[in-house]
Design an enzyme around this catalytic site. Structure first.
Site, short mmCIF file in Angstrom:
data_model
loop_
_atom_site.label_atom_id
_atom_site.label_comp_id
_atom_site.label_asym_id
_atom_site.label_seq_id
_atom_site.Cartn_x
_atom_site.Cartn_y
_atom_site.Cartn_z
N TYR A 91 -33.32 -31.12 -11.81
CA TYR A 91 -34.44 -30.45 -12.47
C TYR A 91 -34.25 -28.94 -12.59
O TYR A 91 -35.02 -28.27 -13.27
CB TYR A 91 -35.74 -30.73 -11.72
CG TYR A 91 -36.10 -32.19 -11.68
CD1 TYR A 91 -36.57 -32.84 -12.81
CD2 TYR A 91 -35.97 -32.93 -10.51
CE1 TYR A 91 -36.89 -34.19 -12.79
CE2 TYR A 91 -36.29 -34.27 -10.48
CZ TYR A 91 -36.75 -34.89 -11.61
OH TYR A 91 -37.05 -36.21 -11.59
N HIS A 143 -37.41 -38.15 -2.75
CA HIS A 143 -35.97 -38.30 -2.93
C HIS A 143 -35.27 -38.35 -1.57
O HIS A 143 -35.67 -37.65 -0.64
CB HIS A 143 -35.40 -37.14 -3.74
CG HIS A 143 -35.71 -37.20 -5.20
ND1 HIS A 143 -35.64 -36.10 -6.03
CD2 HIS A 143 -36.11 -38.24 -5.98
CE1 HIS A 143 -35.97 -36.46 -7.26
NE2 HIS A 143 -36.26 -37.75 -7.25
N HIS A 165 -42.16 -41.97 -16.23
CA HIS A 165 -41.08 -41.23 -15.56
C HIS A 165 -40.91 -39.84 -16.18
O HIS A 165 -40.52 -38.90 -15.48
CB HIS A 165 -39.77 -42.01 -15.64
CG HIS A 165 -38.88 -41.76 -14.46
ND1 HIS A 165 -39.22 -42.12 -13.17
CD2 HIS A 165 -37.68 -41.15 -14.36
CE1 HIS A 165 -38.26 -41.76 -12.34
NE2 HIS A 165 -37.32 -41.17 -13.04
N LYS A 193 -39.86 -46.20 -2.52
CA LYS A 193 -38.72 -47.10 -2.46
C LYS A 193 -38.43 -47.50 -1.02
O LYS A 193 -38.62 -46.72 -0.10
CB LYS A 193 -37.49 -46.42 -3.08
CG LYS A 193 -37.59 -46.23 -4.59
CD LYS A 193 -36.31 -45.65 -5.15
CE LYS A 193 -36.38 -45.55 -6.67
NZ LYS A 193 -35.13 -44.99 -7.24
N ARG A 236 -44.17 -42.20 -8.69
CA ARG A 236 -43.49 -43.18 -9.53
C ARG A 236 -44.51 -44.17 -10.10
O ARG A 236 -45.61 -44.32 -9.55
CB ARG A 236 -42.45 -43.95 -8.72
CG ARG A 236 -41.35 -43.09 -8.11
CD ARG A 236 -40.38 -43.97 -7.31
NE ARG A 236 -39.26 -43.21 -6.78
CZ ARG A 236 -39.23 -42.67 -5.55
NH1 ARG A 236 -40.29 -42.81 -4.75
NH2 ARG A 236 -38.18 -42.00 -5.14
N ARG A 271 -43.23 -37.72 -14.39
CA ARG A 271 -42.66 -37.38 -13.07
C ARG A 271 -41.69 -36.22 -13.23
O ARG A 271 -41.70 -35.26 -12.44
CB ARG A 271 -41.97 -38.61 -12.48
CG ARG A 271 -41.35 -38.43 -11.11
CD ARG A 271 -40.98 -39.82 -10.58
NE ARG A 271 -39.96 -39.80 -9.56
CZ ARG A 271 -40.19 -39.63 -8.26
NH1 ARG A 271 -41.42 -39.42 -7.83
NH2 ARG A 271 -39.19 -39.67 -7.39
#
Length: 293
Positions: free
Chosen positions: A274, A265, A239, A170, A146, A242
Site C-alpha cells: 500500500y 496481516h 476488497h 483468517k 475482510r 479494504r
C-alpha cells in the site's frame, strides 16, 4: 543448424505443439540476431552469461514484460541443455541466469474524495436497504475488515461503549478493530431501523430483508452497485474498500505496523504493497516545499 535440430527434437521426440515449436524458434533466432549484432565473431559456443543478461536488458528497454522475457529465457535454457547433451557446446551459459521477477499488481483503491461523495450523498433514505448499504460501505471503509469478517459479525461483536469490533479473521484468529464516532452513529441507526423493519431470524449484524445473515454474494453486489455511482474502476469489490482503508490510513501518516495490525496481516511485507500511494503524497510535499522542484 543447431536450432533446426533442436526444433525437430521438440516436435518429434517431445511432442510439442506446432505453435510452441514455432515460438521457440522465433525466440532463439531473435537471440542469435542479437549476439551477432554485438559481435559477428560470437557463436552459440562462445556466448556467455553476460551476453544473455544484455539481451534481457535490451528486451526490458523495449518494454517487454517479465512474463515475455522469462518465456524467451526458458526457450534459451532448453536449447542449451539440448546442445550440451549432444556435445554441440561445452558449457551452458543460461542455466545460472535468473529471469526478472513478475511485478505484483498494485492494489486498486477508491479515492478519498469519491468515498466522501458516496457516503455523504443526500439521496440516502431511511429505507432498510439503503441504511444497510451505507453502513456496510462505511464499515468496510473505516475498519478495513475482510468480506468474510463482515458477514461473520454478530450484534454482540460490536462494542459501542469502547467503539470497537471483534472480528474473526483468517485461521480463526480474532482481533479487535477500533471505530470512530461516524460509524458508531451509523451502526446505532442501522440497528434501530433493522429491528423496526426486519423480523430477525439470525444473530448476525447484517441481515437480508427476510432476517437471515447476508452471504458474500449479496454483499459484493451491494458494494458494486453503490461504488458504480462514484468510480469507473473495473474492480468494485469489498476488497477494494479494504485497500481504500489502508491507503487512506497511510496517506494520513499512520504507521505501517499499526496498519498491519488493523488489517490482520501476518507479514509486514503484505502491508507494504500500500505504500505506493504514500509516495504520491511525498512527491506532492516535495514539489510544494523544495525551492528548486
Amino acid at each position: 543448424m543447431m536450432i533446426e535440430e533442436f526444433l525437430n527434437y521438440l516436435q518429434l521426440e517431445r511432442n510439442y505443439s506446432v505453435k510452441t515449436v514455432k515460438s521457440y524458434g522465433e525466440d532463439l533466432k531473435a537471440f542469435e540476431t542479437y549476439f551477432k549484432n554485438l559481435d559477428s565473431h560470437l557463436s552459440w559456443k562462445s556466448v556467455d552469461a553476460d551476453v544473455i543478461r544484455g539481451w534481457m536488458e535490451s528486451m526490458m528497454d523495449k518494454g517487454n514484460n517479465a512474463t515475455s522475457i522469462n518465456r524467451r529465457l526458458s526457450a534459451l535454457r532448453s536449447f542449451y541443455r539440448f546442445a550440451l547433451s549432444r556435445g554441440a557446446v561445452d558449457h551452458d551459459p543460461a542455466h545460472a541466469i535468473t529471469g526478472p521477477k513478475k511485478s505484483k499488481p498494485l492494489p486498486q483503491f477508491v479515492r478519498e474524495g469519491e468515498m466522501d461523495r458516496l457516503l455523504d450523498m443526500k439521496e440516502w433514505s431511511d429505507e432498510y436497504i439503503e441504511v444497510r448499504a451505507r453502513t456496510i460501505l462505511l464499515t468496510f471503509y473505516t475498519t478495513g475488515v475482510r468480506l468474510s469478517e463482515l458477514i461473520g459479525l454478530d450484534d454482540n461483536m460490536v462494542d459501542f461503549a469502547n467503539r470497537q469490533l471483534k472480528v474473526t479473521g483468517k485461521r480463526n484468529k480474532q482481533r479487535v478493530i477500533p471505530f470512530g464516532e461516524e460509524l458508531c452513529d451509523a451502526l446505532t441507526h442501522y440497528m434501530a431501523v433493522r429491528d423496526e423493519q426486519v423480523e430477525k431470524a439470525s444473530t448476525a449484524l447484517f441481515l437480508t430483508n427476510k432476517g437471515a445473515r447476508m452471504n458474500e454474494s449479496q454483499v459484493r453486489n451491494e458494494v458494486k452497485k453503490y461504488l458504480t455511482l462514484v468510480t469507473t474502476m473495473k474492480k468494485r469489490t469489498p476488497h477494494v474498500l479494504r485497500h481504500s482503508f489502508a491507503t487512506a490510513m497511510l496517506n494520513h501518516e499512520a504507521g505501517l505496523e499499526s496498519v498491519k495490525k488493523l488489517l490482520g496481516h501476518q507479514s509486514l511485507t503484505t502491508t507494504e504493497i500500500y505504500t505506493h500511494t504514500t509516495f504520491e503524497q511525498l512527491k506532492k510535499v516535495y514539489r510544494q516545499a523544495h525551492p528548486r522542484a
